[in-house]
Each structure stands twice: as C-alpha cells, then as structure tokens.
Design a protein around this motif. Structure first.
Motif, PDB file in Angstrom:
ATOM      1  N   PRO A 192       0.810  -1.223   0.000  1.00 17.40           N
ATOM      2  CA  PRO A 192       0.000   0.000   0.000  1.00 17.40           C
ATOM      3  C   PRO A 192       0.845   1.275   0.000  1.00 17.40           C
ATOM      4  CG  PRO A 192      -0.083  -1.076   2.151  1.00 17.40           C
ATOM      5  CD  PRO A 192       0.589  -2.041   1.214  1.00 17.40           C
TER       6      PRO A 192
ATOM      7  N   VAL B 251       1.756   3.529   2.379  1.00 15.80           N
ATOM      8  CA  VAL B 251       1.260   4.722   3.064  1.00 15.80           C
ATOM      9  C   VAL B 251       2.443   5.654   3.349  1.00 15.80           C
ATOM     10  CG1 VAL B 251       0.180   5.571   5.161  1.00 15.80           C
ATOM     11  CG2 VAL B 251      -0.682   3.485   4.070  1.00 15.80           C
TER      12      VAL B 251
ATOM     13  N   PRO C  49      -5.275   7.564  -1.068  1.00 17.57           N
ATOM     14  CA  PRO C  49      -6.213   7.192  -0.002  1.00 17.57           C
ATOM     15  C   PRO C  49      -7.543   6.658  -0.517  1.00 17.57           C
ATOM     16  CG  PRO C  49      -5.135   9.267   0.536  1.00 17.57           C
ATOM     17  CD  PRO C  49      -4.742   8.927  -0.874  1.00 17.57           C
TER      18      PRO C  49
ATOM     19  N   MET D 171      -7.326   2.960  -1.177  1.00 16.19           N
ATOM     20  CA  MET D 171      -7.305   2.151   0.043  1.00 16.19           C
ATOM     21  C   MET D 171      -8.679   2.113   0.695  1.00 16.19           C
ATOM     22  SD  MET D 171      -5.074   0.272   1.626  1.00 16.19           S
ATOM     23  CE  MET D 171      -6.219  -1.009   2.128  1.00 16.19           C
ATOM     24  N   ASN D 172      -9.356   3.252   0.708  1.00 16.24           N
ATOM     25  CA  ASN D 172     -10.706   3.285   1.283  1.00 16.24           C
ATOM     26  C   ASN D 172     -11.651   2.363   0.520  1.00 16.24           C
ATOM     27  OD1 ASN D 172     -10.166   5.158   3.343  1.00 16.24           O
ATOM     28  ND2 ASN D 172     -10.436   6.889   1.953  1.00 16.24           N
TER      29      ASN D 172
ATOM     30  N   ILE E 255     -10.942  -1.340   1.293  1.00 14.35           N
ATOM     31  CA  ILE E 255     -11.479  -1.724   2.603  1.00 14.35           C
ATOM     32  C   ILE E 255     -12.970  -2.024   2.498  1.00 14.35           C
ATOM     33  CG2 ILE E 255     -11.966  -0.874   4.928  1.00 14.35           C
ATOM     34  CD1 ILE E 255      -9.291   0.670   4.746  1.00 14.35           C
TER      35      ILE E 255
ATOM     36  N   ASN F 189      -0.576   5.730  10.518  1.00 14.34           N
ATOM     37  CA  ASN F 189      -1.565   5.981   9.468  1.00 14.34           C
ATOM     38  C   ASN F 189      -2.068   4.671   8.869  1.00 14.34           C
ATOM     39  OD1 ASN F 189      -1.266   8.722   9.863  1.00 14.34           O
ATOM     40  ND2 ASN F 189       0.098   9.017   8.110  1.00 14.34           N
ATOM     41  N   TRP F 190      -1.160   3.709   8.658  1.00 14.76           N
ATOM     42  CA  TRP F 190      -1.585   2.409   8.142  1.00 14.76           C
ATOM     43  C   TRP F 190      -2.527   1.712   9.117  1.00 14.76           C
ATOM     44  CZ3 TRP F 190      -2.796  -0.779   4.571  1.00 14.76           C
ATOM     45  CH2 TRP F 190      -2.994  -2.126   4.881  1.00 14.76           C
TER      46      TRP F 190
ATOM     47  N   TYR G  81      -6.075   2.676   8.819  1.00  7.77           N
ATOM     48  CA  TYR G  81      -6.770   1.990   7.720  1.00  7.77           C
ATOM     49  C   TYR G  81      -7.064   0.536   8.094  1.00  7.77           C
ATOM     50  CZ  TYR G  81      -5.808   5.835   4.460  1.00  7.77           C
ATOM     51  OH  TYR G  81      -5.764   7.052   3.822  1.00  7.77           O
TER      52      TYR G  81
ATOM     53  N   ARG H 112     -10.015  -0.786  10.182  1.00 11.59           N
ATOM     54  CA  ARG H 112     -11.351  -0.773   9.582  1.00 11.59           C
ATOM     55  C   ARG H 112     -11.658  -2.056   8.817  1.00 11.59           C
ATOM     56  NH1 ARG H 112     -10.530   4.175   6.047  1.00 11.59           N
ATOM     57  NH2 ARG H 112     -12.446   3.387   5.066  1.00 11.59           N
TER      58      ARG H 112
ATOM     59  N   SER I 291      -2.779   0.117  -3.403  1.00 13.54           N
ATOM     60  CA  SER I 291      -3.335   1.465  -3.244  1.00 13.54           C
ATOM     61  C   SER I 291      -2.332   2.562  -3.581  1.00 13.54           C
ATOM     62  CB  SER I 291      -3.828   1.670  -1.808  1.00 13.54           C
ATOM     63  OG  SER I 291      -2.776   1.468  -0.880  1.00 13.54           O
TER      64      SER I 291
END
Length: 266
Positions: free
Chosen positions: A10, A12, A19, A22-23, A26, A54-55, A58, A61, A199
């Motif tokens: 990813p 990050v 972002p 990645m969102n 998820i 920060n990872w 994510y 979630r 991502s």
C-alpha cells in the motif's frame, strides 16, 4: 469454502499513495467477508512511526482477521521496531478453517534485498509439520522473477534453498509482493502468487492497482486478481490432489500490453 484476500504494497506515506483506493479496497474486503486478509508488506514508504500509525488507522477498519509481514520499505530507518509494537510479530503461523498459513519476515534493514535465512528453516518445517488441507507461506520478497519488471534484482537471496524447504514441507501456495506486478508461477506442485500494489500509483507499464483473492473449496484452488472499483480476472485455477491445472493466465510483457497509437496520416 475458505476465502483469503491478499493485499500488498500500500505504501502509506509515499507521494504515490492514493487514499481513495485504500478506502475503496477496505469497503470491498468488508463486503467480501473473507476468512482472513493477508498483507505481504510495504505498509509504509520509509518505515517512520507516523506512517505506521496511518496504516493502522486503515487496517483497523478491515473486519476480517488480518495477518501481516513487513516489507523492505517497512524495515527502513529501524522501522521494524514500530512494526513489532504497532502491527505484531514479524513471523507467525495461524490456522484458518483447515488452512495453515505461515508468515515470515524477509526484509533486511535499509536494503531492498531480502532473505529468510537458514536459521529459520527449522522453524518453518515445524510450522508445516502437522497435516493441513492447504499450506500457505507468506513473505514480502518474490521467490521467482516476475515478467515485465525490468532487469531482475532483489529477489530473496536464499530463494533456492527456501524453495526446496517449502516444497519438501508440502507447501501449496506462496504469497508475496514487492514487485507491484500480479503474477502466478507454478513450480512442481507449488504455486507462487505475487500481488500488485493495492493502493499506490507506483506502477510498472500498464499495470493497475489491484489485490488477489484466493478461494479454496474441496480439492480446488482459484486465485483471482481484483481491481478496486470493479473488474478482475482469474490468475490460476487448479486441483491439489491431481495437480491438474484448469487455467493459468500467461500475460505478455507489461510494456507490450498496449500498442502505440498510430500517428495521423499513417
């Protein structure tokens, strides 16, 4: 059926991290409801603590149990210490509905190359010693060269010895990342499935951000490449007991996937 999602790279903290991708992934993972999510490293770009935090924001979630090994970017700047504190152990083994999954850290601090190392071979043998319906090994670096990724470098430095250990241990599938290009190799009865970057826009040629989904039911395994926001294709489909291969995608080199546009008047 056992469903395992495999995401990788990813990145990050990288200027190429997106972002929104990645969102979306998820959301798709939570809709898929896999039995496990495997992340094969390069969570961060430089291994800094804030990138790890920060990872984690994510990853928390993702509803399904998530198991992670570090990548070479995660080991930069002594980042493996943050990995151990914020993510967990760098080597582990779990059982998921009859599937034994073993993950190990192939990264080395501040270098792109990696290795597992002979001092860990016995531990790997022990983890795969008990019978399992499917045996999966996870590491960051690729064991076999990936087409369309340029001049070969930074594979696992002890790839030959490790491959022999895994084949003798009866491992069926290896999950890896690192090269940002999805591809599946078959070596004897071992399938090596590499995932693309999930991502980021650190892309080679015409590849796209993607992740893999492994489905195991009865005697059959199917590995599918998924693109965020829709689309995908089967990379491999095979039977375990007979070794019969129903399908394996063989792609042209990435740089040849799209012909150059003809100039006007030609």
């Amino acid at each position: 059926m056992v469903t395992i999602a495999h995401i990788s790279d990813p990145h990050v903290g990288s200027p190429y991290f997106v972002p929104n991708l990645m969102n979306r992934v998820i959301v798709e993972l939570n809709e898929l409801e896999p039995d496990a999510v495997i992340c094969s490293g390069d969570l961060t770009n430089e291994g800094y603590r804030q990138e790890y935090k920060n990872w984690v924001a994510y990853a928390q979630r993702i509803v399904a149990p998530t198991y992670t090994v570090p990548g070479n970017h995660d080991a930069r700047n002594v980042g493996y210490l943050h990995f151990e504190e914020l993510i967990g152990a760098r080597q582990w083994s779990v059982d998921v509905k009859g599937v034994r999954i073993v993950g190990d850290d192939s990264s080395e601090p501040d270098v792109n190359e990696g290795q597992i190392g002979r001092e860990r071979y016995e531990w790997i043998r022990e983890q795969f010693a008990e019978p399992a319906d499917l045996k999966v090994f996870v590491l960051h670096h690729h064991l076999l060269p990936i087409p369309g990724t340029g001049r070969e470098r930074s594979t696992v430095m002890d790839a030959g010895d490790l491959l022999e250990e895994l084949i003798v241990a009866g491992v069926n599938i290896v999950l890896s990342g690192h090269k940002h290009v999805p591809y599946v190799w078959r070596l004897e009865n071992l399938y090596v499935a590499n995932a693309g970057t999930v991502s980021s826009l650190r892309l080679r040629g015409y590849t796209k951000p993607c992740y893999n989904v492994l489905e195991f039911e009865g005697d059959e395994v199917k590995i599918t490449r998924k693109y965020p926001f829709g689309g995908g294709s089967v990379l491999a489909h095979f039977a375990l007991s007979s070794g019969e291969q129903f399908y394996r995608e063989v792609e042209p080199p990435v740089q040849q996937q799209r012909a150059p546009a003809a100039r006007q008047g030609e």
